[in-house]
Design an enzyme around this catalytic site. Structure first.
Site, PDB file in Angstrom:
ATOM      1  N   HIS A 139      32.094 -12.412  -3.597  1.00 35.47           N
ATOM      2  CA  HIS A 139      31.503 -11.690  -4.725  1.00 35.47           C
ATOM      3  C   HIS A 139      32.577 -10.899  -5.468  1.00 35.47           C
ATOM      4  CE1 HIS A 139      28.710  -9.240  -7.064  1.00 35.47           C
ATOM      5  NE2 HIS A 139      29.304  -8.136  -6.581  1.00 35.47           N
ATOM      6  N   GLU A 206      22.183  -8.381  -0.340  1.00 38.62           N
ATOM      7  CA  GLU A 206      22.912  -7.569   0.629  1.00 38.62           C
ATOM      8  C   GLU A 206      22.123  -7.445   1.932  1.00 38.62           C
ATOM      9  OE1 GLU A 206      24.777  -3.980  -0.566  1.00 38.62           O
ATOM     10  OE2 GLU A 206      24.580  -4.385  -2.725  1.00 38.62           O
ATOM     11  N   SER A 262      16.706   0.927  -5.208  1.00 41.21           N
ATOM     12  CA  SER A 262      17.208  -0.038  -4.222  1.00 41.21           C
ATOM     13  C   SER A 262      16.040  -0.399  -3.320  1.00 41.21           C
ATOM     14  CB  SER A 262      18.352   0.544  -3.388  1.00 41.21           C
ATOM     15  OG  SER A 262      19.462   0.886  -4.199  1.00 41.21           O
TER      16      SER A 262
END
Length: 432
Positions: A139, A206, A262
């Site tokens: 990434h 993630e 998040s």
């Protein structure tokens, strides 16, 4: 570091029928979370098949450390249980495995099982601090190449685990909608920034590392002891507003582009459950520097990585209207990390920073080396230059209102049961 034991035996079956062969929550997983049956208070639970075990309700059937752990799970957060350390978590795992595999326990324990689909799931712990790392090297290279084609990685990347301090207050469990953020943006064709809804809203694939036992301020965590401070792993989607980020991130790094929301999956898969899926940290490319001594441990290099696969799906409003299944955007692996999770813990505490039970460390976006393993739309669409093709002629460069992102993850290995993490999902709502 714990070893494979009887709780990893794939042949052991549970009297909870839905657990046997369950893709996420078989008997060999037993992840921890906070649940609430309708009209009741939140408390600690363990996912088993399609059900949730009320942990504190079976405390009187347990002994010693396991009983202590079950009583700690009776609170509305798991902070105290996570902070009790790996030995206590292991005792609870062993004891619950035994009662859920022993038919003689069924009559007494079954009343304390609840249908998962009839319960609300909450964040597993009160998150006082959140740090997001940048440990996914593919990434980092993909994004860096868009801005610095000849030098995608800055010189410090291969020496120091890069991270930034995120916003714990805006972390939400799976299923909570994301409101499109407003912010300052400066498109290249304008001389001054404008303020408004982000037009380049993105996801990030993630995993989240949960801190268990903390450390005292001023006392670093040696790399050989780092595993004692890790309670488990969940899925994390660190939503990102790329246009806001592009304008604000220099000189001090991410801010409003990252802290508006998040999303965390609600179950903590413990490190003991993940023992069979440990693997060697991928070797560094020739010419890369070795980790500095405080970050190097031979055992960690041999078994500090985790073979966890992650899949990302999108469901657009059109897909919902037509009844179409979500479309897979990409898949990745936790082995894409340039640093192990132990190295992240050790580096974070290396200056004496005190980590606390329930703190969350994000891995950073875990893209793989191939186009189908890119962990963000920024990469998949090459910064918006090559929109991603979806079924029925839909296209996406970045997320649109009404889009829903679903991230799942699992670990599997021959000779062991597959275990999963559940879902990390959320829908995008229009800006306010």
């Amino acid at each position: 570091m714990s070893c494979v034991d009887f709780t990893h035996d794939p042949a052991t079956r549970s009297w909870v029928a839905s657990a046997n062969g369950h893709p996420d929550f078989p008997l060999q997983n037993l992840p921890l979370g906070i649940f609430a049956p309708r009209g009741e208070k939140p408390r600690g639970g363990i996912a088993i098949g399609d059900a949730i075990l009320d942990v504190s309700a079976v405390a009187d059937r347990l002994d010693g450390d396991a009983r202590q752990a079950a009583l700690l799970a009776g609170q509305d957060t798991l902070n105290d249980l996570l902070g009790a350390g790996p030995e206590i978590l292991r005792a609870l795992r062993h004891a619950v495995f035994r009662i859920l595999s022993d038919p003689s326990q069924e009559a007494a324990v079954r009343p304390h099982l609840y249908r998962a689909d009839a319960c609300a799931l909450h964040l597993p712990a009160k998150i006082n601090d959140y740090t997001d790392f940048y440990a996914g090297i593919h990434h980092a290279e993909n994004v860096g190449r868009q801005f610095r084609p000849d030098n995608p990685l800055l010189p410090n990347y291969k020496y120091v685990p890069i991270g930034y301090h995120g916003r714990a207050s805006s972390i939400r469990p799976s299923g909570v909608d994301v409101v499109r953020p407003n912010g300052q943006m400066k498109p290249p064709h304008l001389d001054a920034p404008l303020f408004g809804p982000s037009r380049r809203l993105d996801y990030e694939l993630e995993m989240a590392i949960w801190v268990g036992r903390g450390n005292t301020l001023g006392h670093p965590v040696p790399i050989a002891d780092a595993s004692d401070h890790i309670a488990g792993i969940s899925i994390l989607n660190d939503w990102s507003a790329r246009d806001i980020q592009g304008w604000e991130y220099q000189p001090l790094g991410p801010f409003l582009a990252k802290n508006f929301h998040s999303t965390l999956s609600p179950w903590i898969v413990t490190m003991d459950a993940l023992v069979p899926y440990r693997t060697a940290q991928p070797p560094r490319p020739a010419g890369d520097p070795a980790p500095l001594p405080y970050l190097f441990d031979e055992d960690d290099q041999q078994s500090g990585a985790l073979a966890i696969r992650m899949d990302v799906h999108i469901r657009t409003p059109h897909m919902r209207e037509t009844g179409a299944a979500p479309h897979q955007l990409s898949s990745g692996s936790m082995t894409a990390m340039y640093w192990t999770i132990a190295q992240l813990i050790t580096h974070h505490a290396s200056n004496g920073c005190n980590l606390s039970p329930g703190d969350v460390l994000g891995t950073g976006t875990l893209s793989g080396p191939t186009p189908d393993s890119r962990g963000s739309l920024l990469e998949l669409s090459v910064g918006g230059k090559e929109p991603v093709a979806l079924p029925d002629n839909e296209m996406r460069s970045f997320l649109e209102d009404g889009d829903e992102l679903i991230i799942t993850a699992y670990a599997e290995r021959p000779g062991f049961a597959r275990i999963g993490f559940g879902e990390c999902r959320a829908m995008i709502l229009p800006a306010l």
